[in-house]
Design an enzyme around this catalytic site. Structure first.
Site, short mmCIF file in Angstrom:
data_model
loop_
_atom_site.label_atom_id
_atom_site.label_comp_id
_atom_site.label_asym_id
_atom_site.label_seq_id
_atom_site.Cartn_x
_atom_site.Cartn_y
_atom_site.Cartn_z
N HIS A 96 -10.47 -4.88 10.72
CA HIS A 96 -11.16 -4.69 9.44
C HIS A 96 -12.48 -3.93 9.58
O HIS A 96 -13.33 -4.02 8.70
CB HIS A 96 -11.47 -6.06 8.80
CG HIS A 96 -10.30 -6.71 8.15
ND1 HIS A 96 -9.26 -7.25 8.85
CD2 HIS A 96 -10.01 -6.92 6.84
CE1 HIS A 96 -8.38 -7.77 8.00
NE2 HIS A 96 -8.81 -7.58 6.78
N GLU B 223 0.81 -1.21 0.00
CA GLU B 223 0.00 0.00 0.00
C GLU B 223 0.85 1.27 0.00
O GLU B 223 0.57 2.23 -0.72
CB GLU B 223 -0.95 0.01 1.20
CG GLU B 223 -2.12 -0.97 1.09
CD GLU B 223 -1.77 -2.40 1.42
OE1 GLU B 223 -0.61 -2.68 1.80
OE2 GLU B 223 -2.66 -3.27 1.30
C1 LIG Z 1 -2.13 -4.54 4.36
C2 LIG Z 1 -3.20 -5.37 3.77
N1 LIG Z 1 -3.50 -5.22 2.46
C3 LIG Z 1 -4.45 -5.98 1.89
C4 LIG Z 1 -5.14 -6.90 2.63
C5 LIG Z 1 -6.22 -7.74 1.97
N2 LIG Z 1 -5.76 -9.10 1.82
C6 LIG Z 1 -6.03 -10.03 2.77
S1 LIG Z 1 -5.32 -11.46 2.43
C7 LIG Z 1 -4.64 -10.91 1.01
C8 LIG Z 1 -3.82 -11.85 0.18
C9 LIG Z 1 -2.60 -12.30 0.91
O1 LIG Z 1 -2.01 -13.36 0.26
P1 LIG Z 1 -0.77 -14.16 0.85
O2 LIG Z 1 0.07 -13.26 1.68
O3 LIG Z 1 -0.12 -14.84 -0.28
O4 LIG Z 1 -1.40 -15.21 1.86
P2 LIG Z 1 -2.41 -16.41 1.60
O5 LIG Z 1 -3.80 -15.81 1.69
O6 LIG Z 1 -2.12 -16.96 0.26
O7 LIG Z 1 -2.21 -17.37 2.70
C10 LIG Z 1 -4.98 -9.59 0.81
C11 LIG Z 1 -4.58 -8.78 -0.37
C12 LIG Z 1 -4.83 -7.01 4.00
N3 LIG Z 1 -5.46 -7.87 4.81
N4 LIG Z 1 -3.85 -6.25 4.54
#
Ligand SMILES: Cc1ncc(C[n+]2csc(CCOP(=O)(O)OP(=O)(O)O)c2C)c(N)n1
Lengths: 325, 358
Positions: A129, A60
């Site tokens: 959230h 971000e």
């Molecule tokens: C700072 C932030 N940006 C965006 C999000 C929204 N978000 C939640 S999970 C996610 C994907 C994360 O993927 P990864 O780190 O690969 O973990 P996985 O879900 O595959 O275990 C996003 C974009 C968030 N929770 N926090």
């Protein structure tokens, strides 16, 4: 008139402005291939291609800063924050850089950037959230903050935000994306800083914005049953906020409640209430009332979440109190 | 013609997909080290994680669980393998996909399920929910919802461990999508500079929501990300529980004896969508099936155990029945528990403004 969903109204605003102005582009997590986490950008990748609808890594701070720089380079970025909870990570670029650009460059540069996305509570998303953080931006000179409450407003306001020469923070209530409302096919804009009377009334004014407009309209119905005629004013833009529309209404009703989804301490509602108390003192027949979220992080448990938020019943109670009923 | 026939034969031979073998040498070595009983317990834990989450998924569909719910199904070997290499003194910091980490650490399935149901008997009394499980007594210092943010917390926990000269390390779970956040790099630099006992596991399931790693990582070999910080980085087969166990064990030794951090790129796969509401249209059915058929971590471990004579197929079935019952019982427990009393709203926080209307 046709009815479309809040998210589709935003989508139309984006598409129309991108069509109108080649320098407008959309950037953020999952905005392109995935069509947006809340589907606001649905179809835009197909329409405008990957040059103008750009998926980013989950960074971000980084992509907000790239947005500020792109604005310095002559583009008009729309930066989607999946939710404003994550926009906290981007705050440095927005507060320390975007907001200061025009002033510090003595007007040589401007930052026509829109940062938009979802905010607020709903559906038991728990503490990290479920936040209404408009105050963080409204506090900062150099930023403008818009928070629409209907599909009609959402479309006209987003178009205005995109055309504004300054950084605009555009906050969409997460639970409103599916809400339907009338939106004309013809082009229209809604002026920055202009509020709207969502319900006319004579006995008490409610000043509010975003999702709380809907709680307030329900509260007005409850109050009507008790013989209190409530006027509901939707500020729409919380910085700058429409002082005229408030003044006119309070001069008529002599009573006012400020309703916000956010926390009470040092909030937008606190500033609005303070302004009313000072500027309209002679017109008031009761202290300025307030309704807001409980002063706590949001709990997950789904019996507790509603207790933490404002509601039509709580607002109606505040109206009664202001009317000494 | 001849060519076509040869192809047909090949196709019929390939009809039943063969589950890939584990690293046999490593498996034998871990068996020697831990003994058969521990291995059986590890298999049982993996089964528990899977069944528990299948029930959680159903409860979500029945709207007993709300909010976001991110299932761990497919990644069980990472959680169970890593926890098996830790001691009670070690700490764990995790993200929002943490049900499996919590159970693997030995948290009470009833308390975890009750938390998902938002009940007072949950592990945070209903305040945290699916993304924020905590059990301080078990050294489980949270599921955190802001992508990447938790690594600094883990670095700080490791700082405290070094500060007090504890014989302990801190394990941090991260997704592949989190790797690019600035906070990850800021923390790695400090962890290296200050010799912190921080072990970071990137659970590389190849997707962050709908975005594949290739589309967001300039360098997809994530093990390399630790090089600029002079931290040991390794790529690990995350569907081989022994490979995970072994990597964490060595990392723990490095942390405790040398005070050096470790960074692991653990290759795994999530079978379900990102969350319960994601139908995952961004990946092919074939891709998911191939992962499930060839590299399922539970099948790989149980196949090997049966072939080694450590367990019979029947015994695997019994273990499965046992953990299925535990999961069912957890559901019943959660369902029957009370919601938290409204009075807890203002507990555990300083409240400046105790009212909501004025
Ligand atoms: C700072 C932030 N940006 C965006 C999000 C929204 N978000 C939640 S999970 C996610 C994907 C994360 O993927 P990864 O780190 O690969 O973990 P996985 O879900 O595959 O275990 C996003 C974009 C968030 N929770 N926090």
């Amino acid at each position: 008139m046709r009815e479309i969903a809040f998210r589709d109204a935003l989508n139309e605003a984006l598409a129309e402005e991108m069509e109108r102005d080649e320098s407008v582009f959309l950037m953020g997590e999952e905005v392109a291939n995935y069509n947006g986490a809340y589907k606001v950008s649905k179809g835009l990748l197909d329409k405008f291609g990957p040059r103008r609808v750009v998926d980013t890594p989950i960074v971000e701070l980084g992509f907000a800063g790239i947005g500020v720089g792109a604005a310095m380079g002559g583009l008009k970025p729309v930066i989607e924050m999946m939710t404003f909870n994550f926009a906290i990570l981007a705050l440095d670029q927005i507060v320390n850089h975007a907001a200061k650009l025009r002033y510090m460059s003595n007007g040589q540069l401007s930052c026509p950037l829109v940062m938009r996305g979802a905010a607020g509570a709903g559906g038991s998303l728990a503490s990290q959230h479920s936040q209404s953080l408009e105050q963080q931006y409204a506090h900062i000179p150099g930023l403008k903050v818009m928070m629409p409450a209907t599909p009609y407003d959402a479309k006209g306001m987003l178009k205005t935000a995109i055309r504004d020469p300054d950084p605009v923070i555009f906050i969409e209530s997460e639970v409103m994306y599916g809400m339907n409302g009338e939106v004309p096919e013809e082009e229209y804009l809604i002026e920055m800083g202009k509020g709207d009377i969502k319900r006319e009334g004579a006995d008490c004014t409610i000043v509010t914005w975003s999702r709380a407009v809907h709680w307030s309209l329900q509260a007005a119905e409850i109050a009507a049953e008790q013989g209190i005629d409530v006027e509901v004013i939707d500020l729409r833009t919380v910085r700058p906020f429409d002082k005229e529309i408030i003044a006119e209404s309070v001069k008529k009703t002599n009573r006012v409640i400020v309703v916000e989804e956010a926390w009470p301490m040092a909030s937008v509602g606190a500033s609005v209430a303070e302004w009313i108390g000072r500027e309209l003192f002679d017109w008031l027949d009761a202290p300025v009332g307030r309704v807001h979220q409980r002063d706590i992080p949001m709990p997950y448990a789904y019996n507790l979440e509603p207790l933490s938020l404002p509601s039509a019943e709580k607002i109606a109670e505040a109206v009664k109190k202001a009317c000494y009923r | 013609m001849a060519q076509t026939k040869a192809k047909d034969d090949e196709a019929s031979q390939q009809a039943a997909p063969q589950v890939e073998a584990l690293n046999l040498e490593l498996a034998a070595q871990v068996r020697e080290e831990l003994g058969d009983e521990r291995l059986v317990a590890m298999l049982r834990d993996m089964l528990l994680l899977r069944r528990f989450e299948e029930y959680a998924g159903r409860a979500y569909q029945r709207r007993k669980i709300k909010g976001f719910c991110h299932l761990y199904i497919g990644q069980e070997a990472v959680g169970v393998g890593s926890m098996a290499a830790l001691t009670d003194a070690d700490k764990i910091v995790s993200h929002y996909r943490e049900h499996g980490h919590a159970l693997a650490r030995g948290m009470d399935p009833n308390a975890v399920m009750a938390e998902l149901f938002g009940k007072a008997t949950g592990c945070t009394g209903g305040k945290g929910g699916s993304m924020h499980l905590f059990d301080a007594e078990k050294g489980f210092l949270g599921g955190w919802g802001i992508v990447g943010g938790q690594i600094a917390l883990a670095g700080g926990v490791a700082f405290s461990q070094k500060y007090r000269d504890e014989d302990a390390a801190c394990l941090c779970f991260l997704g592949d999508g989190a790797v690019h956040q600035g906070i990850v790099h800021e923390t790695l630099n400090m962890a290296s500079l200050w010799d912190l006992p921080l072990i970071t596991i990137v659970e590389n399931n190849r997707y962050a929501m709908g975005t594949s790693i290739e589309r967001v990582a300039a360098v997809t070999e994530l093990a390399k990300k630790s090089e600029p910080y002079n931290i040991v980085g390794e790529t690990v087969d995350g569907q081989d529980i022994f490979a995970v166990y072994d990597a964490i064990k060595r990392a723990r030794k490095r942390a405790v004896e040398e005070g050096r951090p470790t960074w692991l790129d653990v290759l795994t796969y999530r079978y379900r969508g990102h969350s319960m509401t994601d139908p995952a249209p961004y990946r092919t059915k074939e891709e998911v099936e191939e992962e499930q058929d060839l590299r399922d971590p539970i099948a790989r471990m149980s196949n090997w155990m049966v072939s080694e004579g450590i367990l019979t197929e029947d015994k695997v079935g019994e273990l499965d029945d046992e953990v299925t019952q535990i999961s069912k019982d957890a559901m019943a427990f959660a369902d029957e528990s009370d919601f938290p009393d409204p009075s807890v709203l203002t507990e555990d926080v300083y409240v400046e403004w105790p009212w909501d209307i004025e």
